[in-house]
Scaffold this active site. Structure first.
Site, PDB file in Angstrom:
ATOM      1  CB  THR A  89      -0.992   0.552   1.249  1.00 60.34           C
ATOM      2  OG1 THR A  89      -1.743   0.951   0.671  1.00 60.34           O
ATOM      3  CG2 THR A  89       0.040   0.368   2.149  1.00 60.34           C
ATOM      4  CE1 TYR A 119       7.290   7.322  11.133  1.00 62.40           C
ATOM      5  CE2 TYR A 119       7.775   9.750  11.539  1.00 62.40           C
ATOM      6  CZ  TYR A 119       7.510   8.781  10.900  1.00 62.40           C
ATOM      7  OH  TYR A 119       7.154   8.988   9.234  1.00 62.40           O
TER       8      TYR A 119
END
Length: 352
Positions: free
Chosen positions: A66, A218
């Site tokens: 994706t 992150y």
């Protein structure tokens, strides 16, 4: 589908009411629109300028079922590559491979299982590639998770550090001999502008001591990617293998599904027009990865950081050679790799 901001934040584009059209472009100067399709292309970087083809060259793209990964695989399939999609969910991976084969008429597009949250899966994938593939010319380390809850990988690593960085660190090492044998070859590491807000906390890489901050985790993972790129490039000098890192830009992908920003009424209404200008489609966001993978003018260029299609200096910590070497040693220890000369790393880096 959510909007993923690889710079560490996410929000959603304005969604018009059913049966209506989006608001027309705003105007800052009477008679002159604030943005146009061409200005949007300028801001978001535009298409890959290279027309180079890669007939018969073997390319691995992680996280290719994706988003940016799938579009990168499609772009490289259009250029004649032998494409291997490496994904966690094999069913979705096979569906993506069928889509790409159908759209490009390139039948050399295959799906393979790879779970970057499992060192066992990474080793099994690499062993299969080494056994089955004569050459590997390009490795695109694309897969990522972003701002997820405080999850851990199968081996006990904080999920974002484990998948975004450590998994690719191990995978790259396991495929290095194949890449060297296929030289000239390339490694493309997807990082993020968010690395500028990152810091490598060697006392608590896995967030076991301090309160968990998903955004900071992150940012740390994406800074680690840039540091890895720098140190790997240094070690690969003279081998014919190059490695570069990039920030693909802000993209509408599933990466931002954990951020929650796309559900904000304020961001949708007030920021929607801005994000229309700034947010890339996955197709446009895949152009930098494609460029670094194929561009003839980048032959021999290594250890660099690209913001979109342009080389740019990364954050100061990302250029710290001592931090890069220390992170390398810690990472090798964590994933169970032997260090040259029998070097060891203190056990404090091991997850519980």
């Amino acid at each position: 589908m959510g909007v993923a901001l690889r710079a560490g934040k996410g929000t959603g584009a304005h969604s018009p009411a059913p049966g209506t059209q989006p608001c027309p472009p705003l105007a800052l100067i009477p008679g002159r629109p604030f943005w146009t399709p061409s200005s949007r292309d300028y801001v978001t970087g535009g298409a890959c300028p290279s027309k180079a083809t890669i007939p018969g060259k073997t390319v691995i793209v992680t996280g290719a079922n994706t988003g940016i990964g799938k579009q990168t695989a499609l772009e490289l399939a259009k250029r004649g590559g032998n494409i291997i999609l490496a994904c966690r969910v094999l069913e979705k991976c096979e569906e993506a491979a069928r889509d790409i084969r159908r759209e490009t008429l390139n039948h050399s597009v295959r799906a393979r299982h790879l779970d970057l949250a499992s060192l066992k899966s990474i080793r099994e994938f690499a062993a299969k590639i080494i056994e089955e593939e004569e050459r590997v010319h390009v490795l695109v380390n694309n897969a990522a998770v972003m701002q997820c809850p405080h999850w851990t990988t199968e081996d006990g690593f904080e999920m974002q550090f484990g998948v975004n960085y450590l998994g690719h660190f191990l995978l790259t090492h396991l495929l290095l001999d194949k890449l060297k044998a296929s030289a000239p070859s390339r490694i493309v590491n997807l990082s993020s502008l968010a690395h500028v807000a990152g810091h490598i906390d060697f006392d608590d890489l896995n967030w076991e001591k301090k309160k968990y901050n998903t955004k900071a985790a992150y940012c740390q993972s994406k800074l680690a990617v840039v540091l890895f790129t720098r140190e790997l490039s240094r070690q690969l000098q003279g081998t014919g293998v190059t490695v570069n890192a990039l920030h693909p830009g802000v993209a509408r992908t599933e990466l931002g599904r954990h951020t929650g920003m796309h559900s904000s009424a304020f961001s949708s209404f007030a920021l929607g027009p801005i994000f229309w200008l700034l947010v890339k489609s996955p197709q446009l966001a895949a152009q930098p990865s494609t460029y670094l993978a194929v561009a003839e003018e980048l032959e021999g260029i290594s250890g660099k950081y690209f913001d979109g299609l342009k080389e740019k200096a990364p954050a100061p910590e990302a250029e710290d050679e001592e931090v890069a070497r220390r992170l390398w040693a810690a990472s090798a220890h964590l994933v169970g790799l032997e260090m040259p000369g029998g070097a060891s790393v203190k056990g404090q880096f091991l997850p519980k």
